[in-house]
Write a protein that holds these residues in place. Structure first.
Motif, mmCIF file in Angstrom:
data_model
loop_
_atom_site.group_PDB
_atom_site.id
_atom_site.type_symbol
_atom_site.label_atom_id
_atom_site.label_comp_id
_atom_site.label_asym_id
_atom_site.label_seq_id
_atom_site.Cartn_x
_atom_site.Cartn_y
_atom_site.Cartn_z
ATOM 1 N N ILE A 223 0.694 -0.706 0.055
ATOM 2 C CA ILE A 223 0.927 0.374 0.283
ATOM 3 C C ILE A 223 0.810 1.596 -0.303
ATOM 4 O O ILE A 223 1.498 1.508 0.919
ATOM 5 N N ASP A 224 -0.176 2.146 -0.423
ATOM 6 C CA ASP A 224 1.040 3.665 -0.689
ATOM 7 C C ASP A 224 -0.086 5.035 -1.425
ATOM 8 O O ASP A 224 -0.867 4.229 -2.142
ATOM 9 N N LEU A 225 0.055 5.839 -1.676
ATOM 10 C CA LEU A 225 -1.040 6.798 -1.547
ATOM 11 C C LEU A 225 -0.184 6.846 -2.738
ATOM 12 O O LEU A 225 -1.228 8.084 -3.144
ATOM 13 N N LYS A 226 1.101 6.984 -3.279
ATOM 14 C CA LYS A 226 1.481 7.075 -4.789
ATOM 15 C C LYS A 226 0.875 6.560 -6.158
ATOM 16 O O LYS A 226 1.143 4.998 -6.170
ATOM 17 N N ALA A 227 -0.479 6.637 -5.810
ATOM 18 C CA ALA A 227 -0.904 6.459 -7.860
ATOM 19 C C ALA A 227 -0.161 5.325 -8.572
ATOM 20 O O ALA A 227 -0.288 4.611 -8.979
ATOM 21 N N ASP A 228 1.069 6.802 -9.697
ATOM 22 C CA ASP A 228 1.631 6.210 -9.911
ATOM 23 C C ASP A 228 2.227 4.867 -9.830
ATOM 24 O O ASP A 228 2.599 3.785 -10.919
ATOM 25 N N VAL A 229 3.095 5.526 -8.731
ATOM 26 C CA VAL A 229 4.211 4.200 -8.585
ATOM 27 C C VAL A 229 3.391 3.048 -8.149
ATOM 28 O O VAL A 229 4.007 1.434 -8.515
ATOM 29 N N ILE A 230 2.028 2.947 -7.457
ATOM 30 C CA ILE A 230 1.103 1.943 -7.344
ATOM 31 C C ILE A 230 0.421 1.005 -8.996
ATOM 32 O O ILE A 230 0.594 -0.033 -9.082
#
Ligand SMILES: C[S@@+](CC[C@H](N)C(=O)[O-])C[C@H]1O[C@@H](n2cnc3c(N)ncnc32)[C@H](O)[C@@H]1O
Length: 388
Positions: A223-230
């Motif tokens: 889980i992470d906040l960054k949409a592009d890396v996800i």
């Protein structure tokens, strides 16, 4: 060895490297793009063994093993034998660096070698500090793993890129900690979370470790906040065939863990994000937590403790105190929640100042009385530091 070929460039490189070793000017030689298919790369460095300077070669093979060879005499013939086995050779020394390459069509290029030759002739170069031989070195990742290439950690030949060396060492060392707690996890079908996964170097490494190294089935949520890396990591996991690996773009604060976590990992979750990770893991009863905190700011802004003012009046020492106190409070809190927790060094401190790993293992039968006592100690220490 290449059949029937004598390369002037390689012969020159053998001379240069022999002299660099004899003068102790050599940092490292990295040999990649091997001609032998069961090798990935070799790394040559000088080591101190029983007080003597010895050339050590580590050869990384495709069966995930590292073979060591120590050479004291007949250096040049040894280099000759080794160098002809690779198409790319990078030499790093205190006189300068050089690179040899052989293209697929057999064209040779050498860059930087003249500079080293001139430097040696003109008496340039400094003796390098030799490292003691570390017999306990235990690599889990070798650099040639496909996911490392796809993530840009290594190049196509499996050589770890210079700018990624530190990240590579971090995740490799992190895996050693994972390896040390495997017996605390279920035998199979393990639920793992990587919270604040970012570009997910660690997540892919942990997945690789369990799935291919330990041959276990796992479910892994990252889980992470960054949409592009996800999105990037999610697509990469599909391309790699890493089933059971899920990427979610979300604030970890808001995430409800669907499966009870066996293992929660986190690498450099910024500032108080590490506290959210530890709380989330503990609240959900994770069996093991491995977390490397990142920068610490909160306590530095809030500390108000007269008895410690002789430290906090000096900004650099104040930061060091707050770093240590923050991690110590985190450990105390985990202990008060029934964990056996400790802080250890992740890698060489010269690599990164963010170098602590918190390892917490849920106790089977924690004493309620002791937990209450530790909770009081935690609250008391917080109040003491914050001047409440
Ligand atoms: C320094 S990066 C580390 C990333 C990765 N673990 C690594 O070591 O390469 C910290 C990451 O934490 C993420 N992050 C911070 N707070 C978060 C939160 N509340 N929820 C989810 N992700 C968060 C950031 O988006 C960032 O990608």
């Amino acid at each position: 060895m290449r059949k029937n070929i004598v390369s002037d460039a390689i012969e020159t490189l053998c001379d240069v490297c022999t002299e660099l070793c004899e003068k102790r000017f050599l940092h490292k030689i990295v040999l990649s793009k091997p001609l032998i298919s069961d090798e990935i790369k070799s790394v040559v460095s000088l080591k101190l063994i029983s007080g003597a300077s010895v050339i050590q070669v580590e050869t990384y093979s495709t069966d995930n093993k590292v073979y060591h060879q120590n050479v004291k005499n007949d250096i040049r013939p040894f280099f000759r034998d080794l160098f002809y086995r690779y198409n790319q050779i990078n030499v790093m020394s205190s006189v300068g660096d050089c690179q040899y390459m052989m293209s697929k069509k057999g064209k040779e290029t050498m860059i930087g070698c003249h500079k080293i030759q001139n430097g040696l002739k003109n008496g340039r170069g400094q003796e390098v500090q030799l490292q003691k031989n570390n017999k306990t070195k235990n690599y889990i990742l070798l650099g040639g793993e496909d996911f490392l290439k796809k993530l840009g950690v290594s190049d196509d030949s499996g050589r770890v890129r210079d700018r990624m060396q530190s990240k590579f060492r971090q995740i490799n060392k992190f895996l050693e900690y994972v390896d040390s707690i495997v017996d605390k996890l279920p035998e199979d079908n393990i639920n793992i979370y990587d919270l604040c996964c970012g570009k997910s170097y660690l997540s892919f490494a942990v997945y690789h470790y369990f799935r291919y190294y330990k041959k276990k089935n796992i479910k892994m949520v990252c889980i992470d906040l960054k949409a592009d890396v996800i999105e990037y990591c999610s697509n990469l996991a599909v391309r790699m065939g890493f089933d059971g690996m899920e990427f979610i773009c979300m604030d970890i604060n808001e995430y409800d863990m669907v499966n009870k976590p066996d293992l929660v990992v986190s690498l450099h979750a910024c500032d108080i994000a590490t506290d959210i990770v530890l709380n989330k893991a503990s609240e959900n009863g994770a069996k093991v937590i491995l977390s490397t905190p990142c920068c610490h700011h909160e306590l530095n802004h809030k500390i108000n403790c007269q008895p410690l003012s002789f430290i906090t009046d000096h900004s650099m020492l104040r930061q060091k105190l707050c770093d240590a106190a923050t991690d110590a409070l985190r450990i105390l809190k985990l202990e008060s929640e029934g964990y056996e927790a400790t802080a250890m060094e992740l890698i060489d401190p010269e690599d990164t100042p963010k170098n602590i790993i918190i390892k917490a293992i849920k106790k089977a039968n924690p004493s309620h009385e002791k937990m209450v006592m530790l909770r009081e100690k935690y609250l008391y220490t917080r109040k003491f530091l914050l001047g409440e």
